[in-house]
Motif scaffolding. Sequence first.
Motif, PDB file in Angstrom:
ATOM      1  N   ARG A 155      23.906  16.704  19.391  1.00  0.00           N
ATOM      2  CA  ARG A 155      24.957  15.725  19.135  1.00  0.00           C
ATOM      3  C   ARG A 155      26.063  15.923  20.166  1.00  0.00           C
ATOM      4  NH1 ARG A 155      25.456  18.640  13.512  1.00  0.00           N
ATOM      5  NH2 ARG A 155      26.687  20.472  14.082  1.00  0.00           N
ATOM      6  N   ALA A 156      26.922  14.934  20.268  1.00  0.00           N
ATOM      7  CA  ALA A 156      27.971  14.937  21.292  1.00  0.00           C
ATOM      8  C   ALA A 156      28.826  16.197  21.225  1.00  0.00           C
ATOM      9  CB  ALA A 156      28.835  13.688  21.161  1.00  0.00           C
ATOM     10  N   SER A 157      29.069  16.707  20.030  1.00  0.00           N
ATOM     11  CA  SER A 157      29.926  17.890  19.890  1.00  0.00           C
ATOM     12  C   SER A 157      29.294  19.160  20.465  1.00  0.00           C
ATOM     13  CB  SER A 157      30.303  18.105  18.423  1.00  0.00           C
ATOM     14  OG  SER A 157      29.146  18.353  17.645  1.00  0.00           O
ATOM     15  N   ASP A 158      28.015  19.125  20.827  1.00  0.00           N
ATOM     16  CA  ASP A 158      27.351  20.287  21.427  1.00  0.00           C
ATOM     17  C   ASP A 158      27.686  20.446  22.910  1.00  0.00           C
ATOM     18  OD1 ASP A 158      25.983  20.992  19.057  1.00  0.00           O
ATOM     19  OD2 ASP A 158      24.360  19.589  19.524  1.00  0.00           O
ATOM     20  N   ALA A 159      28.273  19.436  23.524  1.00  0.00           N
ATOM     21  CA  ALA A 159      28.494  19.456  24.974  1.00  0.00           C
ATOM     22  C   ALA A 159      29.290  20.677  25.428  1.00  0.00           C
ATOM     23  CB  ALA A 159      29.168  18.166  25.429  1.00  0.00           C
ATOM     24  N   GLY A 160      30.315  21.055  24.681  1.00  0.00           N
ATOM     25  CA  GLY A 160      31.147  22.190  25.088  1.00  0.00           C
ATOM     26  C   GLY A 160      30.376  23.501  25.128  1.00  0.00           C
ATOM     27  N   LEU A 161      29.617  23.794  24.074  1.00  0.00           N
ATOM     28  CA  LEU A 161      28.852  25.042  24.055  1.00  0.00           C
ATOM     29  C   LEU A 161      27.678  24.996  25.025  1.00  0.00           C
ATOM     30  CD1 LEU A 161      28.975  26.044  20.275  1.00  0.00           C
ATOM     31  CD2 LEU A 161      29.987  27.262  22.221  1.00  0.00           C
ATOM     32  N   ILE A 162      27.039  23.838  25.180  1.00  0.00           N
ATOM     33  CA  ILE A 162      25.979  23.735  26.183  1.00  0.00           C
ATOM     34  C   ILE A 162      26.564  24.036  27.566  1.00  0.00           C
ATOM     35  CG2 ILE A 162      24.437  22.136  27.406  1.00  0.00           C
ATOM     36  CD1 ILE A 162      23.861  20.828  24.672  1.00  0.00           C
ATOM     37  N   THR A 163      27.697  23.448  27.877  1.00  0.00           N
ATOM     38  CA  THR A 163      28.346  23.701  29.169  1.00  0.00           C
ATOM     39  C   THR A 163      28.680  25.184  29.317  1.00  0.00           C
ATOM     40  OG1 THR A 163      29.258  21.465  29.261  1.00  0.00           O
ATOM     41  CG2 THR A 163      30.347  23.142  30.611  1.00  0.00           C
ATOM     42  N   HIS A 164      29.237  25.768  28.275  1.00  0.00           N
ATOM     43  CA  HIS A 164      29.626  27.185  28.315  1.00  0.00           C
ATOM     44  C   HIS A 164      28.427  28.072  28.641  1.00  0.00           C
ATOM     45  CE1 HIS A 164      31.698  30.894  27.313  1.00  0.00           C
ATOM     46  NE2 HIS A 164      30.744  31.177  26.439  1.00  0.00           N
ATOM     47  N   TYR A 165      27.332  27.907  27.903  1.00  0.00           N
ATOM     48  CA  TYR A 165      26.176  28.785  28.093  1.00  0.00           C
ATOM     49  C   TYR A 165      25.341  28.403  29.311  1.00  0.00           C
ATOM     50  CZ  TYR A 165      27.214  30.694  23.482  1.00  0.00           C
ATOM     51  OH  TYR A 165      27.815  31.304  22.410  1.00  0.00           O
ATOM     52  N   ALA A 166      25.152  27.113  29.555  1.00  0.00           N
ATOM     53  CA  ALA A 166      24.351  26.686  30.709  1.00  0.00           C
ATOM     54  C   ALA A 166      25.051  27.016  32.019  1.00  0.00           C
ATOM     55  CB  ALA A 166      24.051  25.193  30.622  1.00  0.00           C
ATOM     56  N   SER A 167      26.368  27.238  31.984  1.00  0.00           N
ATOM     57  CA  SER A 167      27.112  27.609  33.187  1.00  0.00           C
ATOM     58  C   SER A 167      26.854  29.050  33.606  1.00  0.00           C
ATOM     59  CB  SER A 167      28.615  27.412  32.957  1.00  0.00           C
ATOM     60  OG  SER A 167      28.905  26.040  32.812  1.00  0.00           O
ATOM     61  N   ALA A 207      26.566  31.625  11.349  1.00  0.00           N
ATOM     62  CA  ALA A 207      26.423  32.045  12.750  1.00  0.00           C
ATOM     63  C   ALA A 207      26.895  30.891  13.643  1.00  0.00           C
ATOM     64  CB  ALA A 207      24.973  32.416  13.041  1.00  0.00           C
ATOM     65  N   SER A 208      26.682  31.038  14.927  1.00  0.00           N
ATOM     66  CA  SER A 208      27.163  30.060  15.906  1.00  0.00           C
ATOM     67  C   SER A 208      26.503  28.694  15.727  1.00  0.00           C
ATOM     68  CB  SER A 208      26.892  30.575  17.317  1.00  0.00           C
ATOM     69  OG  SER A 208      27.300  29.633  18.279  1.00  0.00           O
ATOM     70  N   GLU A 209      27.262  27.655  16.040  1.00  0.00           N
ATOM     71  CA  GLU A 209      26.767  26.276  15.942  1.00  0.00           C
ATOM     72  C   GLU A 209      25.692  25.968  16.974  1.00  0.00           C
ATOM     73  OE1 GLU A 209      28.571  21.736  15.857  1.00  0.00           O
ATOM     74  OE2 GLU A 209      29.895  23.415  16.292  1.00  0.00           O
ATOM     75  N   LEU A 210      25.732  26.670  18.110  1.00  0.00           N
ATOM     76  CA  LEU A 210      24.715  26.447  19.138  1.00  0.00           C
ATOM     77  C   LEU A 210      24.390  27.792  19.777  1.00  0.00           C
ATOM     78  CD1 LEU A 210      24.012  23.545  21.316  1.00  0.00           C
ATOM     79  CD2 LEU A 210      24.209  25.722  22.501  1.00  0.00           C
ATOM     80  N   MET A 211      23.169  28.277  19.492  1.00  0.00           N
ATOM     81  CA  MET A 211      22.727  29.570  20.019  1.00  0.00           C
ATOM     82  C   MET A 211      21.706  29.390  21.136  1.00  0.00           C
ATOM     83  SD  MET A 211      22.545  31.700  16.426  1.00  0.00           S
ATOM     84  CE  MET A 211      21.299  30.650  15.680  1.00  0.00           C
ATOM     85  N   GLY A 212      21.248  28.168  21.322  1.00  0.00           N
ATOM     86  CA  GLY A 212      20.273  27.856  22.354  1.00  0.00           C
ATOM     87  C   GLY A 212      19.775  26.439  22.151  1.00  0.00           C
ATOM     88  N   TRP A 227      15.983  27.631  26.133  1.00  0.00           N
ATOM     89  CA  TRP A 227      16.859  28.694  26.624  1.00  0.00           C
ATOM     90  C   TRP A 227      17.696  29.172  25.455  1.00  0.00           C
ATOM     91  CZ3 TRP A 227      22.008  27.724  25.981  1.00  0.00           C
ATOM     92  CH2 TRP A 227      22.456  26.406  26.046  1.00  0.00           C
ATOM     93  N   VAL A 228      18.049  30.448  25.508  1.00  0.00           N
ATOM     94  CA  VAL A 228      18.855  31.073  24.461  1.00  0.00           C
ATOM     95  C   VAL A 228      20.131  31.594  25.114  1.00  0.00           C
ATOM     96  CG1 VAL A 228      18.948  33.005  22.821  1.00  0.00           C
ATOM     97  CG2 VAL A 228      16.843  31.668  23.062  1.00  0.00           C
ATOM     98  N   ALA A 229      21.262  31.411  24.445  1.00  0.00           N
ATOM     99  CA  ALA A 229      22.541  31.905  24.949  1.00  0.00           C
ATOM    100  C   ALA A 229      22.525  33.435  25.008  1.00  0.00           C
ATOM    101  CB  ALA A 229      23.670  31.420  24.037  1.00  0.00           C
ATOM    102  N   PRO A 230      23.082  34.026  26.063  1.00  0.00           N
ATOM    103  CA  PRO A 230      23.031  35.486  26.237  1.00  0.00           C
ATOM    104  C   PRO A 230      23.481  36.323  25.037  1.00  0.00           C
ATOM    105  CG  PRO A 230      23.765  34.475  28.266  1.00  0.00           C
ATOM    106  CD  PRO A 230      23.677  33.368  27.232  1.00  0.00           C
ATOM    107  N   PRO A 231      24.492  35.912  24.249  1.00  0.00           N
ATOM    108  CA  PRO A 231      24.839  36.762  23.100  1.00  0.00           C
ATOM    109  C   PRO A 231      23.695  36.929  22.091  1.00  0.00           C
ATOM    110  CG  PRO A 231      26.600  35.187  23.522  1.00  0.00           C
ATOM    111  CD  PRO A 231      25.439  34.795  24.390  1.00  0.00           C
ATOM    112  N   PHE A 232      22.677  36.072  22.181  1.00  0.00           N
ATOM    113  CA  PHE A 232      21.585  36.097  21.209  1.00  0.00           C
ATOM    114  C   PHE A 232      20.265  36.561  21.832  1.00  0.00           C
ATOM    115  CE2 PHE A 232      24.677  32.767  20.286  1.00  0.00           C
ATOM    116  CZ  PHE A 232      25.225  33.301  19.126  1.00  0.00           C
ATOM    117  N   TRP A 233      20.310  37.051  23.072  1.00  0.00           N
ATOM    118  CA  TRP A 233      19.105  37.583  23.704  1.00  0.00           C
ATOM    119  C   TRP A 233      18.639  38.824  22.942  1.00  0.00           C
ATOM    120  CZ3 TRP A 233      20.407  37.442  29.670  1.00  0.00           C
ATOM    121  CH2 TRP A 233      20.398  36.116  30.099  1.00  0.00           C
TER     122      TRP A 233
END
Length: 180
Positions: free
Chosen positions: A24-36, A82-87, A104-110
């Motif tokens: 959903r649109a609200s995922d853009a911030g966390l996707i940007t954070h982790y994909a960066s 837990a987090s709204e977006l972990m991967g 892909w999985v965000a590094p805090p959840f590797w």
Amino acid sequence: MIHDQPLADPPVVTTDRFVLRPLRASDAGLITHYASEKRVAAMTSNLPHPYPPGAAQAFIDRICATDRTEDAWAMDGTPNDASELMGVISLKRMDRNQSEVGYWVAPPFWNTGLASEAVQALVAANPLKNATMFASVFQDNPASARVLTHCGFEYIGDAESFSVARNTTVQTWTYLKRMG
């Protein structure tokens, strides 16, 4: 891919630790954070590094389009505080009732089993009713290869894929899972 009717939204898939839900649109911030993170982008074929402004929203718009060729789900841990977006995990449609799994999985959840749980849940749900699922991983990412073999995928050969983040072609291992 041409469709006679708009595609239905991807189903929500529940696991013990999280839900796989449509982006959903609200995922853009966390996707940007982790994909960066270069460590994330470098293990994918399609994430650029640096991750450009607006790329996450463009990805979400493409994934939510009625004429899309790929479905994607957020690994959302909010049902378990837990987090709204972990991967992110996706299925890209291929011909002959097949699809390609990507994640892909965000590094805090590797190293938490999150990827294995997400792949297992998506395979079990088989939302596209595929006969076969494929996946490929870079050969310098053995953890992702272990995820696939743990989830019942069989190694079928070596190949190569271009990595946007690395700006080069990378050797891959290709895996297959026959469904049903």
